[in-house]
Design a protein around this motif. Structure first.
Motif, PDB file in Angstrom:
ATOM      1  N   GLY A 259      -2.447  -2.825  68.076  1.00 44.33           N
ATOM      2  CA  GLY A 259      -1.784  -2.480  66.832  1.00 44.33           C
ATOM      3  C   GLY A 259      -0.520  -3.284  66.683  1.00 44.33           C
TER       4      GLY A 259
ATOM      5  N   GLU B  70      -6.957  -1.593  59.823  1.00 45.20           N
ATOM      6  CA  GLU B  70      -5.743  -1.817  59.056  1.00 45.20           C
ATOM      7  C   GLU B  70      -6.083  -1.934  57.580  1.00 45.20           C
TER       8      GLU B  70
ATOM      9  N   GLU C 258      -9.789  -4.354  67.243  1.00 39.82           N
ATOM     10  CA  GLU C 258      -8.924  -3.535  68.088  1.00 39.82           C
ATOM     11  C   GLU C 258      -8.447  -2.286  67.371  1.00 39.82           C
ATOM     12  N   SER C 259      -8.404  -2.352  66.039  1.00 37.54           N
ATOM     13  CA  SER C 259      -7.939  -1.224  65.234  1.00 37.54           C
ATOM     14  C   SER C 259      -8.415  -1.418  63.800  1.00 37.54           C
TER      15      SER C 259
END
Length: 81
Positions: A13, A49, A46-47
């Protein structure tokens, strides 16, 4: 442990005010949801957004190139009808 080390240890993040989509290099991400007002939720690997897709014609499943939270190109279109 310093605040900086704690930020990095917390996982992917934003770290030190820099998100994966705000680095100097554009990154490829996958559109997972289109939102109102030219925005989309993307998967960075990874995340997830929120980014602007106002400058491109992106669809769910497309791979887009993002720099500074702004989609600048569609580099792979979804195979979904």
């Amino acid at each position: 442990m310093s605040d900086r080390e704690a930020d990095r240890a917390s996982g992917p993040g934003c770290h030190d005010g820099v998100c994966i989509t705000c680095s100097d290099a554009a990154v490829e991400v996958t559109v997972v949801q289109l939102l109102d007002q030219g925005l989309a939720v993307v998967d960075t690997g990874e995340s997830r957004e929120e980014v602007s897709v106002a400058l491109v014609s992106a669809a769910v499943g497309d791979t887009i190139l993002v720099h500074a939270r702004e989609a600048i190109a569609v580099v792979g279109e979804s195979s979904q009808p």
